[in-house]
Scaffold this active site. Structure first.
Site, PDB file in Angstrom:
ATOM      1  N   ILE A  65     -11.332  -2.461 -18.562  1.00  0.00           N
ATOM      2  CA  ILE A  65     -11.118  -3.652 -17.652  1.00  0.00           C
ATOM      3  C   ILE A  65     -10.329  -4.577 -17.955  1.00  0.00           C
ATOM      4  O   ILE A  65     -11.310  -5.480 -18.754  1.00  0.00           O
ATOM      5  CB  ILE A  65     -12.483  -3.768 -16.674  1.00  0.00           C
ATOM      6  N   ASN A  89      -9.484  -7.314 -16.113  1.00  0.00           N
ATOM      7  CA  ASN A  89      -9.676  -8.615 -15.393  1.00  0.00           C
ATOM      8  C   ASN A  89     -11.019  -8.125 -14.413  1.00  0.00           C
ATOM      9  O   ASN A  89     -10.820  -7.538 -13.405  1.00  0.00           O
ATOM     10  CB  ASN A  89      -9.005  -9.364 -14.454  1.00  0.00           C
ATOM     11  N   GLY A 146      -5.839   0.595  -8.411  1.00  0.00           N
ATOM     12  CA  GLY A 146      -5.604   0.436  -7.147  1.00  0.00           C
ATOM     13  C   GLY A 146      -6.000   1.778  -6.253  1.00  0.00           C
ATOM     14  O   GLY A 146      -6.203   1.389  -5.054  1.00  0.00           O
ATOM     15  N   GLU A 147      -5.868   2.842  -6.613  1.00  0.00           N
ATOM     16  CA  GLU A 147      -6.039   4.039  -5.782  1.00  0.00           C
ATOM     17  C   GLU A 147      -7.429   4.490  -5.851  1.00  0.00           C
ATOM     18  O   GLU A 147      -8.051   4.873  -5.026  1.00  0.00           O
ATOM     19  CB  GLU A 147      -5.148   5.231  -6.321  1.00  0.00           C
ATOM     20  N   GLN A 204      -9.813  -4.903  -5.915  1.00  0.00           N
ATOM     21  CA  GLN A 204      -9.388  -3.745  -5.826  1.00  0.00           C
ATOM     22  C   GLN A 204     -10.236  -2.609  -5.160  1.00  0.00           C
ATOM     23  O   GLN A 204      -9.855  -2.051  -4.540  1.00  0.00           O
ATOM     24  CB  GLN A 204      -8.603  -3.118  -7.264  1.00  0.00           C
ATOM     25  N   THR A 250      -2.208  -7.067  -5.814  1.00  0.00           N
ATOM     26  CA  THR A 250      -3.177  -6.382  -7.054  1.00  0.00           C
ATOM     27  C   THR A 250      -3.704  -7.140  -8.153  1.00  0.00           C
ATOM     28  O   THR A 250      -4.558  -6.671  -9.190  1.00  0.00           O
ATOM     29  CB  THR A 250      -2.526  -5.012  -7.595  1.00  0.00           C
ATOM     30  N   PHE A 290       0.767  -1.251   0.007  1.00  0.00           N
ATOM     31  CA  PHE A 290       0.032   0.033  -0.114  1.00  0.00           C
ATOM     32  C   PHE A 290       0.987   1.298  -0.159  1.00  0.00           C
ATOM     33  O   PHE A 290       0.484   2.386   0.425  1.00  0.00           O
ATOM     34  CB  PHE A 290      -0.935   0.054   1.093  1.00  0.00           C
TER      35      PHE A 290
END
Length: 743
Positions: A634, A636, A709-710, A643, A473, A246
């Site tokens: 996208i 996956n 991720g964010e 996520q 991730t 992270f």
């Protein structure tokens, strides 16, 4: 899934999942070698001062203890030149363990005990006696807020606030409706499940193989090589699996330095693992104090935006984040003033934590937007649409793509937002007050230079590699899908290798740019393979593809065939056999397209939250969340959804749970364990629904994929806070929102 279906866009389970759930995946602190030694760090108990004396005799007397390193006897092999900085270092002088007698923060490593077992090392560490001369410390951000300064440039991702536009303060004073409030957020710590550890395998020839908890093996390799004056061929860093990071693994942490130092001095393999308490002694999300002032007309048109932020940094580095810039980018407004200052304290330098800057700045902005909507008697969604920015107001550049309006509409519809009674305390469920809140999220979509190697074997298997990381991730899986999709081979025929500094160059895994950067390199490497295979396929005797061009064929199911007539084709292995090659290899470096500089590239989200608050006890729970994400293509949906869910859970945690308490008298983080540092448990997390809005972007990278991720965490804390206000009529602006503040 059939071998002919396109892997990209499929909800593929993690390709490394079986290794993890069966315990076969090995982490940095699990690699062994006969004769491995164990190091235990001794941490300072004061925040500022000097070591008067350090007595290691009792520790050295323990059978099985080999050495105790301190500032008094550290080997001269360590290079303490502070000119070298790692890839994620802010401006200033990087901290070096055991550099001298000075104590600059509480928990600073002041000794390393090395023993034959971990238990022995930990016991002996407790026997080291230290006498200090203390000095007055300052760890209170509010007390030193007046001493804030504009941060020095240096950190790669930091962008200073844009210059003021218009006359924000004058426009604010004349605005028909005004909101002017202070919002604060506490220190937070990352607390990944895997603690930081470094296992240094000392080879017979003096070279080192390092297993490190890191988000960038090449960063750790270059750090060790530079600090200890080694050639890069003398240091190999591996990190095949990471148990969460992270942002805490972006910079090399002090256990790596100490483990390498001990291994080189003792000429033995050494492992240094930090305790959970010591995980609180390096880096954290910085505390902030923010002022947001908004001025608007009666119809909701923004006339002024003022956003000022103060954040803490260390005495030795200027750590800075992009906190306030979002307030000039997210909404159209002619009068904007943004200011960001850092305040040096006697603490370790903060480090990036999921969505650094945005999660803090947009908490304040989106809370203030909700307050403005309430003052106007206007729907919060309608207020945001009223001030929707079609271009980036900070730069005037167009967005490469922006489906934020679709996020608002699809999220609101799925949530049932139209049924919301706007009056606070008007919605109930038995003894519970019900609140509905929402907020906007935004994060940069970035691409970094990255390299990948693709090796196609005559048996039809494909091995692709890059020195990137997978911090949980789904990098292993996404890269496997991209490679299989591009070359048209079955997923089970693809192996992706990562986490090894001997592999092709990759940036740090952070900033949500891994798929964009490494994925683009993987795609281009496999495209190079396609070109060569196609040439061979055309040269086959009586080839059905002799008269075709590359843009007329499809690669799928291990074959290359004429798109308009799939029966006209040959297998990849056929083409390779005819060419007489056993392996075909391509190495590609993918670079961002210069055209990207003429656009603003962003991911966007709209978060809708329901909370229920016990009217008598004030107990709060988030019962429902809908997060609508515009994240480009996208790769996956399954891992992408995970996520976003993880980000939403963390946003709930930020709003209601997380806070690292600082005792200003001791200058120390007090709740430095998982018992007292509160994070959500299963009972705190209820229904979370994720919507991926269709978004096509041909500019952001060759894949059209934006990072995820964010963006999942951004805006969530504000949406929760806004929902709590709607439920109770009480506005809490100081995170986390706890019982005492609400009651």
């Amino acid at each position: 899934m059939t071998t002919s279906s396109k892997p990209i866009g499929q909800p593929i389970s993690r390709v490394e999942g079986r290794l993890k759930v069966t315990g076969q995946a090995k982490y940095a602190g699990e690699f062994n070698k006969p004769g491995l030694l164990y190091g235990m760090v001794v941490s300072s108990t004061i925040a500022k001062g000097r070591i008067k004396s350090i007595d290691t005799s009792a520790a050295l007397a323990v059978p099985g203890v080999l050495h105790v390193f301190t500032h008094e006897n550290r080997p001269s092999t360590a290079w303490f030149d502070r000119n070298y900085k790692d890839d994620d270092a802010p401006a200033g002088s990087p901290f070096r363990p055991l550099d001298g007698a000075d104590i600059i923060y509480s928990g600073q490593p002041i000794a390393l005990v090395v023993a034959e077992t971990f238990e022995l090392a930990r016991h002996a560490a407790s026997l080291v006696r230290v006498e200090y001369k203390t000095q007055e410390h300052e760890t209170d951000l509010r007390a030193r807020q007046h001493k804030g300064h504009e941060p020095a440039p240096g950190k790669g991702g930091y962008q200073p606030p844009p210059k003021p536009r218009g006359q924000a303060d004058k426009a604010l004073s004349k605005a028909s409706v005004q909101v002017d409030a202070e919002y604060s957020s506490p220190v937070e710590h990352h607390n990944p499940m895997e603690p930081h550890a470094s296992t240094v395998i000392y080879e017979d020839d003096g070279t080192l193989t390092l297993y490190d908890k890191t988000q960038g093996v090449m960063n750790s390799q270059q750090y060790v090589a530079k600090i200890f004056k080694l050639g890069e061929n003398e240091v190999r860093v591996r990190s095949p699996f990471v148990g969460g990071a992270f942002g805490s693994g972006l910079r090399p942490q002090y256990q790596l330095f100490l483990a390498v130092m001990a291994a080189r001095e003792l000429k033995r393999s050494v492992r240094v693992t930090l305790t959970r308490q010591q995980m609180f002694t390096f880096g954290h999300r910085p505390q902030t104090i923010q002022r947001v002032a908004l001025g608007a007309r009666e119809d909701g048109t923004l006339e002024s935006v003022v956003h000022e932020a103060f954040a803490e940094t260390s005495r030795f580095e200027d750590y800075c984040e992009v906190v306030v810039n979002w307030s000039g980018q997210l909404y159209a407004c002619d009068n904007v003033r943004l200011e960001y200052k850092v305040v040096p304290l006697d603490q370790y330098t903060p480090v990036d934590m999921r969505a650094p800057g945005a999660v803090l700045g947009l908490y304040a902005l989106e809370s203030a937007m909700d307050e403005l909507a309430h003052e106007l008697g206007m729907c919060p969604v309608a207020l945001r649409l009223k001030n929707y920015a079609e271009k980036d107001p900070n730069t005037g550049r167009p967005f490469s793509s922006k489906e934020l309006k679709a996020c608002y509409s699809q999220g609101a519809e799925r949530f049932g937002w139209s049924k919301r009674n706007a009056t606070p305390r008007s919605m109930r469920d038995g003894k519970h007050l019900v609140g509905w809140g929402m907020a906007t999220g935004s994060w940069d979509a970035m691409q970094q230079p990255a390299s990948a190697r693709a090796v196609l074997s005559i048996d039809g298997t494909l091995t692709v590699s890059s020195a990137t990381s997978d911090i949980g991730t789904g990098t292993y899986t996404a890269m496997t899908q991209i490679a299989a999709d591009t070359l048209g081979v079955p997923l089970e025929a693809v192996t992706f290798k990562l986490g090894d500094s001997s592999l092709p160059m990759s940036p740090l895994e952070g900033g949500s740019w891994t798929v964009s950067s490494v994925g683009s390199a993987v795609k281009q490497a496999c495209e190079k393979l396609r070109e060569q295979v196609f040439k061979w396929a055309r040269k086959l005797e009586k080839s059905p593809l002799a008269e075709t061009e590359l843009n007329e064929v499809t690669f799928a199911g291990g074959r290359v065939f004429f798109t308009e007539d799939p029966s006209r084709g040959v297998s990849i292995t056929q083409a390779m056999r005819h060419a007489g090659v056993l392996h075909l290899e391509e190495v590609v470096t993918s670079l961002p397209n210069p055209v990207q500089k003429t656009y603003t590239m962003s991911t966007h989200s709209a978060v809708f939250v329901e909370v229920k608050v016990d009217e008598e006890l004030g107990v709060m729970k988030v019962t429902r969340v809908v997060s609508a994400i515009a994240g480009g293509r996208i790769i996956n949906p399954k891992t992408a959804r995970s996520q976003i869910i993880g980000g939403v859970v963390w946003g709930i945690s930020m709003a209601l749970h997380e806070e690292t308490a600082v005792d200003p008298n001791l200058g120390r983080f007090m709740n430095h364990n998982l018992a007292e540092y509160h994070v959500p448990v299963h009972a705190d997390v209820h229904d979370i629904e994720v919507i991926f809005v269709d978004e096509e972007d041909t500019i952001v990278n060759p894949l059209g994929a934006k990072g995820l991720g964010e963006i999942g965490i951004v805006g969530v804390a504000a949406a929760v806070a806004n929902a709590i206000f709607h439920a109770t009529g009480k506005r809490v602006r100081d995170l986390p929102i706890t019982l005492d503040k609400l009651l």
